[in-house]
Design an enzyme around this catalytic site. Structure first.
Site, mmCIF file in Angstrom:
data_model
loop_
_atom_site.group_PDB
_atom_site.id
_atom_site.type_symbol
_atom_site.label_atom_id
_atom_site.label_comp_id
_atom_site.label_asym_id
_atom_site.label_seq_id
_atom_site.Cartn_x
_atom_site.Cartn_y
_atom_site.Cartn_z
ATOM 1 N NE ARG A 175 -2.535 -1.875 3.133
ATOM 2 C CZ ARG A 175 -2.319 -3.161 3.392
ATOM 3 N NH1 ARG A 175 -2.632 -4.071 2.499
ATOM 4 N NH2 ARG A 175 -1.822 -3.540 4.537
ATOM 5 C CD GLU B 109 -2.479 -5.436 14.610
ATOM 6 O OE1 GLU B 109 -3.504 -5.457 15.291
ATOM 7 O OE2 GLU B 109 -2.368 -4.790 13.555
#
Length: 184
Positions: free
Chosen positions: A71, A108
């Site tokens: 992204r 994460e």
């Protein structure tokens, strides 16, 4: 999601925040995924996102904009073109031909590695790191490390979204982080 509390209190930020969809339990249970594809489908919000970054970095002497796969590849190139800088893709392993340097990092929900072409930056060049989101800070730290190992001076990291509860900002070793939207 809320617009980042900025001194300017720019009205464009609310439109950007409202254009980002939250997808529960993706890519695995317990993750609240911040989906920027809905932002990309809104041409006004998408343009405002790029414009806010361009306004911040124009005239700052930045030579290189490094975008984190995937992204960061969406936001990085238009920012680089607008400010007159080159774009450097920071890719997942085995995606770049030729000689690369790599940096492993944790995210994460797992671990990964970023690679950059040897010679993509020159010593002393001023670099900006761009990604869509900062969570734990692992990806941005890997990007900073790659660029600095090659001799670049990372001046700032820029992300559309920050997940402040994961404290990624604190892991950037004092590097400035500019975000447009904070998610709670």
């Amino acid at each position: 999601m809320s617009a980042w509390k900025d001194k300017e209190n720019d009205p464009r930020l609310e439109g950007i925040a409202s254009a980002i969809r939250v997808v529960p339990n993706f890519p695995k249970p317990g993750i609240m995924f911040k989906d920027i594809t809905t932002l990309l489908l809104d041409p006004i919000a998408f343009k405002n996102t790029v414009d806010l970054f361009v306004e911040r970095y124009t005239g700052k002497g930045i030579n290189a904009v490094a975008g984190v796969e995937a992204r960061g590849f969406i936001f990085g190139p238009p920012i680089a073109l607008a400010i007159g800088a080159k774009f450097i893709p920071l890719r997942k392993p085995r995606k770049l031909p030729g000689e690369v340097i790599s940096e492993k990092y944790t995210l994460e929900y797992g671990s990964d590695c970023l690679e950059m072409h040897v010679g993509a930056v020159q010593p002393g060049e001023l670099a900006l790191v761009v990604d869509d989101l900062v969570a734990t800070g692992g990806t941005l730290c890997a990007a900073i490390n790659l660029l600095e190992r090659a001799g670049a001076v990372v001046v700032e990291c820029a992300c559309v979204i920050e997940l402040p509860e994961l404290k990624g900002r604190q892991k950037l070793n004092g590097k400035p982080l500019y975000v447009l939207v904070e998610s709670h």
